[in-house]
Enzyme design. Structure first.
Site, PDB file in Angstrom:
ATOM      1  N   MET A 155     -12.882  77.588  23.109  1.00 26.14           N
ATOM      2  CA  MET A 155     -13.540  78.372  22.098  1.00 26.14           C
ATOM      3  C   MET A 155     -12.683  78.941  20.899  1.00 26.14           C
ATOM      4  O   MET A 155     -12.333  79.908  20.687  1.00 26.14           O
ATOM      5  CB  MET A 155     -14.253  79.685  22.427  1.00 26.14           C
ATOM      6  CG  MET A 155     -15.300  80.516  21.558  1.00 26.14           C
ATOM      7  SD  MET A 155     -16.644  79.516  21.035  1.00 26.14           S
ATOM      8  CE  MET A 155     -17.900  80.039  22.138  1.00 26.14           C
ATOM      9  N   GLY A 156     -11.929  77.684  20.216  1.00 24.83           N
ATOM     10  CA  GLY A 156     -10.935  77.887  19.174  1.00 24.83           C
ATOM     11  C   GLY A 156     -11.865  78.043  18.100  1.00 24.83           C
ATOM     12  O   GLY A 156     -13.139  78.263  17.900  1.00 24.83           O
ATOM     13  N   ILE A 158     -13.003  75.369  16.049  1.00 23.46           N
ATOM     14  CA  ILE A 158     -13.816  74.326  15.989  1.00 23.46           C
ATOM     15  C   ILE A 158     -15.194  74.749  17.051  1.00 23.46           C
ATOM     16  O   ILE A 158     -16.300  74.701  16.465  1.00 23.46           O
ATOM     17  CB  ILE A 158     -13.336  72.900  16.284  1.00 23.46           C
ATOM     18  CG1 ILE A 158     -12.465  72.450  15.343  1.00 23.46           C
ATOM     19  CG2 ILE A 158     -14.825  71.975  16.445  1.00 23.46           C
ATOM     20  CD1 ILE A 158     -11.666  71.249  15.759  1.00 23.46           C
ATOM     21  N   THR A 236     -15.593  65.636  20.954  1.00 19.74           N
ATOM     22  CA  THR A 236     -15.043  65.500  19.462  1.00 19.74           C
ATOM     23  C   THR A 236     -13.634  66.029  19.474  1.00 19.74           C
ATOM     24  O   THR A 236     -12.931  66.053  18.477  1.00 19.74           O
ATOM     25  CB  THR A 236     -15.815  66.073  18.328  1.00 19.74           C
ATOM     26  OG1 THR A 236     -15.934  67.528  18.729  1.00 19.74           O
ATOM     27  CG2 THR A 236     -17.053  65.565  18.227  1.00 19.74           C
ATOM     28  N   ARG A 238     -10.298  65.258  22.150  1.00 19.04           N
ATOM     29  CA  ARG A 238      -9.383  64.043  22.396  1.00 19.04           C
ATOM     30  C   ARG A 238      -9.791  63.469  23.552  1.00 19.04           C
ATOM     31  O   ARG A 238     -10.526  63.868  24.436  1.00 19.04           O
ATOM     32  CB  ARG A 238      -8.012  64.731  22.730  1.00 19.04           C
ATOM     33  CG  ARG A 238      -7.273  65.282  21.555  1.00 19.04           C
ATOM     34  CD  ARG A 238      -7.002  64.147  20.580  1.00 19.04           C
ATOM     35  NE  ARG A 238      -6.028  64.677  19.424  1.00 19.04           N
ATOM     36  CZ  ARG A 238      -6.564  64.933  18.586  1.00 19.04           C
ATOM     37  NH1 ARG A 238      -7.665  65.069  18.042  1.00 19.04           N
ATOM     38  NH2 ARG A 238      -5.553  65.413  17.273  1.00 19.04           N
ATOM     39  N   GLU A 267      -7.374  54.702  21.723  1.00 20.48           N
ATOM     40  CA  GLU A 267      -8.051  54.568  20.650  1.00 20.48           C
ATOM     41  C   GLU A 267      -7.324  53.594  19.713  1.00 20.48           C
ATOM     42  O   GLU A 267      -6.257  53.735  19.877  1.00 20.48           O
ATOM     43  CB  GLU A 267      -7.955  56.004  19.563  1.00 20.48           C
ATOM     44  CG  GLU A 267      -8.912  57.012  20.109  1.00 20.48           C
ATOM     45  CD  GLU A 267      -9.137  58.310  19.327  1.00 20.48           C
ATOM     46  OE1 GLU A 267      -8.428  58.092  18.235  1.00 20.48           O
ATOM     47  OE2 GLU A 267      -9.917  59.124  19.752  1.00 20.48           O
ATOM     48  N   HIS A 286     -13.351  58.327  15.968  1.00 12.58           N
ATOM     49  CA  HIS A 286     -12.681  59.368  15.392  1.00 12.58           C
ATOM     50  C   HIS A 286     -12.974  59.708  13.847  1.00 12.58           C
ATOM     51  O   HIS A 286     -11.741  59.850  13.098  1.00 12.58           O
ATOM     52  CB  HIS A 286     -11.278  59.230  15.617  1.00 12.58           C
ATOM     53  CG  HIS A 286     -10.484  60.437  16.013  1.00 12.58           C
ATOM     54  ND1 HIS A 286      -9.493  60.504  16.841  1.00 12.58           N
ATOM     55  CD2 HIS A 286     -10.634  61.710  15.434  1.00 12.58           C
ATOM     56  CE1 HIS A 286      -8.987  61.619  16.976  1.00 12.58           C
ATOM     57  NE2 HIS A 286      -9.646  62.422  16.141  1.00 12.58           N
ATOM     58  N   ALA A 288     -14.811  62.784  12.931  1.00 16.87           N
ATOM     59  CA  ALA A 288     -15.431  64.190  13.047  1.00 16.87           C
ATOM     60  C   ALA A 288     -15.129  64.912  11.710  1.00 16.87           C
ATOM     61  O   ALA A 288     -16.137  65.914  11.272  1.00 16.87           O
ATOM     62  CB  ALA A 288     -15.508  64.949  14.269  1.00 16.87           C
TER      63      ALA A 288
HETATM   64  C1  GLV Z   1      -8.315  65.282  14.485  1.00 17.29           C
HETATM   65  O1  GLV Z   1      -8.550  64.844  15.629  1.00 17.29           O
HETATM   66  C2  GLV Z   1      -7.541  66.523  14.197  1.00 17.29           C
HETATM   67  O2  GLV Z   1      -6.773  66.954  15.350  1.00 17.29           O
HETATM   68  O3  GLV Z   1      -7.419  67.022  13.403  1.00 17.29           O
END
Ligand code: GLV
Length: 336
Positions: A155-156, A158, A236, A238, A267, A286, A288
């Protein structure tokens, strides 16, 4: 002070390049593919700062090859591509770009969640394959998002934005995170749980934890078995957060119902990866944070972090600020 010399590991969107060129002598990697470790080391050698991307490995070998580097500005919120301990040992400041991408990334996590729940990508493939013959009462039935339980892991910034979206969709939210977030709990109704409880209760599990030695493969055969058979995993964060071989088996055998991945390990995901043989998986490359506005903001913030550091200030988004004692003096000496 002389003008700093910097290496930028790829062309950047928006105003970032212009801004950097005003402040420093800039060498830009011109290709679409990232520099090899050797090319990165060769180009960074002789530079005072480097602007890197998550595709660039910043490790002891690179830092030793470029001993003049004072700062590495990573254009990402994650920094698992940077060996921060190696940088700190060598007195190299590392910065990142959190905040500016949280909402855009959360939008995309939600898009993946919705697409997996309502079989959007499968539906498109079905139409293109000429299989749409009629409206059918049992064709492509998915799962409701409204009223379902969302499990947020991490819960940061994002995770918080995902919780806000989930509230709007009438979801119940459970979460696990390094620290409890009472303000977010109050705002969204999110309830704190152990990791195992989140996995057990959630209809959708979305990953927003950083990749560290503690979180690597936190989703593995065992944790997948704890999840509901109807559950969908969204990643979304890692790719390394998930044991992909175990995920493949779980999806194939119906241990969970579906997955939507924007990040994979490795990746890019090779086109012959077994996950891509499954209908109940969505994989995107990748992207997002990939909106025009957000990528421009990330590039500019990475450029600002770099320039600020080379002016002797320690940016807010320094990862290892503990090494920055008398930073301004160090920078002045190096650029004298
Ligand atoms: C993207 O994956 C980021 O860490 O900004």
């Amino acid at each position: 002070m002389r003008r700093p010399r910097i290496f930028v590991a790829r062309g950047l969107p928006g105003r970032a390049m212009e801004f950097l060129a005003e402040q420093a002598d800039v060498d830009v990697w011109p290709e679409e593919m990232p520099p090899s470790p050797e090319a990165l080391a060769e180009r960074a050698a002789g530079c005072d700062g480097a602007l890197t991307l998550l595709t660039d490995r910043v490790d002891a070998a690179l830092l030793d090859a470029a001993p003049g580097l004072l700062v590495v500005s990573n254009m990402a919120t994650g920094f698992d591509n940077v060996d921060v301990a190696a940088a700190s040992e060598r007195g190299v400041l590392v910065t990142r770009t959190p905040g500016v991408l949280a909402e855009t990334t959360a939008d995309f996590a939600f898009a993946l969640l919705m697409a997996a729940a309502r079989r959007v990508v499968e539906g498109d493939r079905y139409t293109r394959a000429g299989r749409w013959k009629t409206w059918g009462p049992e064709v492509l039935l998915g799962q409701d998002v409204h009223g379902a339980t969302l499990g947020i892991i991490g819960m940061g910034g994002i995770g918080t934005e995902v919780a806000r979206r989930a509230k709007g969709f009438g979801m119940r939210i459970v979460y696990h995170s390094g620290t409890r977030k009472p303000m977010i709990e109050q705002e969204t109704g999110a309830e704190f749980r152990t990791l195992e409880e989140v996995l057990r209760e959630a209809d959708f599990v979305t990953l927003h934890a950083p990749l560290t030695e503690d979180t690597r493969q936190m989703i593995n055969a065992e944790s997948l078995r704890v999840m509901k058979r109807t559950a969908v995993l969204v990643n979304t964060g890692r790719g390394g957060l998930v044991d992909q071989a175990a995920l493949y088996e779980a999806l194939r055998d119906g241990v969970i119902a579906g997955a939507a991945l924007d990040v994979t390990d490795p990746e890019p995901m090779p086109p012959d990866d077994p996950l891509l043989t499954l209908e109940n998986v969505i994989v995107t490359p990748h992207i997002a944070s990939a909106s025009v506005a957000t990528r421009s903001r990330m590039a500019l913030l990475a450029a600002e972090n770099l320039v600020m550091s080379l002016r002797g200030e320690v940016p807010e988004h320094a990862v290892n600020r503990e090494i920055a004692e008398r930073w301004s003096e160090r920078v002045s000496r190096a650029l004298a």
